[in-house]
Design an enzyme around this catalytic site. Structure first.
Site, PDB file in Angstrom:
ATOM      1  N   LYS A  11       0.823  -1.208   0.000  1.00  0.00           N
ATOM      2  CA  LYS A  11       0.000   0.000   0.000  1.00  0.00           C
ATOM      3  C   LYS A  11       0.866   1.271   0.000  1.00  0.00           C
ATOM      4  O   LYS A  11       2.095   1.204   0.183  1.00  0.00           O
ATOM      5  CB  LYS A  11      -0.961  -0.054   1.194  1.00  0.00           C
ATOM      6  CG  LYS A  11      -1.906  -1.276   1.132  1.00  0.00           C
ATOM      7  CD  LYS A  11      -3.168  -1.155   1.982  1.00  0.00           C
ATOM      8  CE  LYS A  11      -3.043  -1.554   3.406  1.00  0.00           C
ATOM      9  NZ  LYS A  11      -4.379  -1.742   4.091  1.00  0.00           N
ATOM     10  N   TYR A  51     -12.599  -1.419  -1.518  1.00  0.00           N
ATOM     11  CA  TYR A  51     -13.004  -1.456  -0.110  1.00  0.00           C
ATOM     12  C   TYR A  51     -14.520  -1.344   0.061  1.00  0.00           C
ATOM     13  O   TYR A  51     -14.998  -0.916   1.117  1.00  0.00           O
ATOM     14  CB  TYR A  51     -12.291  -0.342   0.658  1.00  0.00           C
ATOM     15  CG  TYR A  51     -10.847  -0.675   1.005  1.00  0.00           C
ATOM     16  CD1 TYR A  51     -10.527  -1.872   1.670  1.00  0.00           C
ATOM     17  CD2 TYR A  51      -9.808   0.197   0.698  1.00  0.00           C
ATOM     18  CE1 TYR A  51      -9.203  -2.179   1.991  1.00  0.00           C
ATOM     19  CE2 TYR A  51      -8.484  -0.110   1.025  1.00  0.00           C
ATOM     20  CZ  TYR A  51      -8.197  -1.299   1.676  1.00  0.00           C
ATOM     21  OH  TYR A  51      -6.892  -1.603   2.005  1.00  0.00           O
ATOM     22  N   PHE A  59     -14.667   4.813   9.158  1.00  0.00           N
ATOM     23  CA  PHE A  59     -13.324   5.114   8.642  1.00  0.00           C
ATOM     24  C   PHE A  59     -13.226   5.007   7.118  1.00  0.00           C
ATOM     25  O   PHE A  59     -12.135   5.106   6.563  1.00  0.00           O
ATOM     26  CB  PHE A  59     -12.273   4.206   9.313  1.00  0.00           C
ATOM     27  CG  PHE A  59     -12.499   2.721   9.123  1.00  0.00           C
ATOM     28  CD1 PHE A  59     -12.063   2.058   7.982  1.00  0.00           C
ATOM     29  CD2 PHE A  59     -13.138   1.986  10.105  1.00  0.00           C
ATOM     30  CE1 PHE A  59     -12.264   0.694   7.816  1.00  0.00           C
ATOM     31  CE2 PHE A  59     -13.346   0.610   9.954  1.00  0.00           C
ATOM     32  CZ  PHE A  59     -12.907  -0.034   8.796  1.00  0.00           C
ATOM     33  N   ARG A  87      -2.251 -14.126   4.583  1.00  0.00           N
ATOM     34  CA  ARG A  87      -2.877 -13.346   5.678  1.00  0.00           C
ATOM     35  C   ARG A  87      -2.076 -13.520   6.972  1.00  0.00           C
ATOM     36  O   ARG A  87      -1.917 -12.566   7.736  1.00  0.00           O
ATOM     37  CB  ARG A  87      -4.331 -13.789   5.892  1.00  0.00           C
ATOM     38  CG  ARG A  87      -5.275 -13.501   4.733  1.00  0.00           C
ATOM     39  CD  ARG A  87      -5.877 -12.130   4.732  1.00  0.00           C
ATOM     40  NE  ARG A  87      -6.698 -11.857   5.883  1.00  0.00           N
ATOM     41  CZ  ARG A  87      -7.374 -10.720   6.036  1.00  0.00           C
ATOM     42  NH1 ARG A  87      -7.287  -9.759   5.097  1.00  0.00           N
ATOM     43  NH2 ARG A  87      -8.101 -10.500   7.099  1.00  0.00           N
ATOM     44  N   THR A  93      -4.898  -7.117  11.440  1.00  0.00           N
ATOM     45  CA  THR A  93      -5.252  -5.837  10.787  1.00  0.00           C
ATOM     46  C   THR A  93      -4.674  -4.639  11.524  1.00  0.00           C
ATOM     47  O   THR A  93      -4.095  -3.745  10.907  1.00  0.00           O
ATOM     48  CB  THR A  93      -6.792  -5.714  10.697  1.00  0.00           C
ATOM     49  OG1 THR A  93      -7.282  -6.811   9.919  1.00  0.00           O
ATOM     50  CG2 THR A  93      -7.198  -4.400  10.069  1.00  0.00           C
ATOM     51  N   ARG A 104       3.161  -6.691   9.410  1.00  0.00           N
ATOM     52  CA  ARG A 104       2.615  -5.576  10.198  1.00  0.00           C
ATOM     53  C   ARG A 104       3.217  -5.518  11.596  1.00  0.00           C
ATOM     54  O   ARG A 104       3.453  -4.432  12.135  1.00  0.00           O
ATOM     55  CB  ARG A 104       1.092  -5.694  10.263  1.00  0.00           C
ATOM     56  CG  ARG A 104       0.398  -5.375   8.937  1.00  0.00           C
ATOM     57  CD  ARG A 104      -1.058  -5.782   8.965  1.00  0.00           C
ATOM     58  NE  ARG A 104      -1.797  -5.384   7.771  1.00  0.00           N
ATOM     59  CZ  ARG A 104      -3.004  -5.862   7.455  1.00  0.00           C
ATOM     60  NH1 ARG A 104      -3.588  -6.761   8.245  1.00  0.00           N
ATOM     61  NH2 ARG A 104      -3.608  -5.462   6.357  1.00  0.00           N
ATOM     62  N   ASN A 114      -1.180   0.200   7.543  1.00  0.00           N
ATOM     63  CA  ASN A 114      -0.688  -1.131   7.915  1.00  0.00           C
ATOM     64  C   ASN A 114      -0.025  -1.860   6.754  1.00  0.00           C
ATOM     65  O   ASN A 114       0.070  -3.083   6.736  1.00  0.00           O
ATOM     66  CB  ASN A 114      -1.812  -1.952   8.564  1.00  0.00           C
ATOM     67  CG  ASN A 114      -3.002  -2.108   7.635  1.00  0.00           C
ATOM     68  OD1 ASN A 114      -2.935  -1.709   6.473  1.00  0.00           O
ATOM     69  ND2 ASN A 114      -4.063  -2.706   8.144  1.00  0.00           N
ATOM     70  N   HIS A 117      -2.203  -5.226   1.891  1.00  0.00           N
ATOM     71  CA  HIS A 117      -3.522  -5.861   1.787  1.00  0.00           C
ATOM     72  C   HIS A 117      -3.344  -7.269   1.265  1.00  0.00           C
ATOM     73  O   HIS A 117      -2.538  -7.504   0.372  1.00  0.00           O
ATOM     74  CB  HIS A 117      -4.415  -5.095   0.803  1.00  0.00           C
ATOM     75  CG  HIS A 117      -5.665  -5.853   0.443  1.00  0.00           C
ATOM     76  ND1 HIS A 117      -6.789  -5.832   1.235  1.00  0.00           N
ATOM     77  CD2 HIS A 117      -5.942  -6.699  -0.588  1.00  0.00           C
ATOM     78  CE1 HIS A 117      -7.709  -6.625   0.697  1.00  0.00           C
ATOM     79  NE2 HIS A 117      -7.219  -7.154  -0.407  1.00  0.00           N
ATOM     80  N   GLU A 128     -11.107  -9.282  -6.381  1.00  0.00           N
ATOM     81  CA  GLU A 128     -10.087  -8.242  -6.271  1.00  0.00           C
ATOM     82  C   GLU A 128      -9.049  -8.345  -7.395  1.00  0.00           C
ATOM     83  O   GLU A 128      -8.586  -7.317  -7.914  1.00  0.00           O
ATOM     84  CB  GLU A 128      -9.404  -8.340  -4.902  1.00  0.00           C
ATOM     85  CG  GLU A 128     -10.357  -7.977  -3.759  1.00  0.00           C
ATOM     86  CD  GLU A 128      -9.790  -8.295  -2.384  1.00  0.00           C
ATOM     87  OE1 GLU A 128      -8.665  -8.822  -2.283  1.00  0.00           O
ATOM     88  OE2 GLU A 128     -10.496  -8.004  -1.391  1.00  0.00           O
TER      89      GLU A 128
END
Ligand code: IDP
Ligand code: MG
Length: 139
Positions: A11, A51, A59, A87, A93, A104, A114, A117, A128
């Site tokens: 990101k 998203y 948020f 993941r 998260t 992270r 963070n 993704h 996605e």
């Protein structure tokens, strides 16, 4: 376990902090293969669609502003059980809760910054990947 493909986004915070190489290195070192990759600044439309599941969250505005704030390195990563294993490699998260040894947990501090993704299910991965890549960009 089956070979899977998952969408990984390095990101904008990670690209800004020059952590893209470090993060890509961890993914490759784990044994995954790259099937697609490109650097792009997400449009508002792409950010909102990516998203969409969070559209009603308080948020959401901050999240779309974040994901469109600069270049993202988008990847399709392939390997055995890639969705769940990536993941776990990424970590929880909220970086404050992420275990040491995860991306992270080692490199981030708080949300939304963070760093990474990863798709959370086969259905999300399919949706996605189609959002970020055209079929001719996959090898
Ligand atoms: P995930 O990225 O681990 O799948 P999600 O719950 O799908 O986590 O949330 C998507 C992204 O939204 C997170 O990675 C993070 O950047 C951001 N985010 C999630 N919860 C919050 C929050 O409470 N405040 C600000 N940003 C958040
Ligand atoms: Mg998610």
């Amino acid at each position: 376990m089956a070979t899977e493909r998952t969408l990984i986004l390095i990101k904008p915070d990670a690209v800004r902090r020059r952590l893209a190489g470090e993060i890509l290195g961890r993914i490759e070192a784990r044994g995954f293969d790259l099937r697609a990759g490109k650097l792009l600044t997400a449009s508002r439309d792409l950010g909102e669609r990516h998203y969409a599941e969070h559209a009603e969250k308080p948020f959401f505005g901050e999240l779309v502003a974040f994901i469109t704030s600069g270049p993202t390195l988008a990847l399709v990563v392939e390997g055995e059980g890639a969705i769940a294993t990536m993941r776990r490699t990424i970590g929880a998260t909220n970086p404050a809760d992420a275990d040491a040894g995860t991306i992270r947990g080692d490199l981030a501090m708080s949300m939304p910054d963070n760093l990474v993704h990863g798709s959370d299910s086969p259905a999300s991965a399919e949706r996605e990947i189609a959002l970020w890549f055209s079929t001719d960009e996959l090898v």
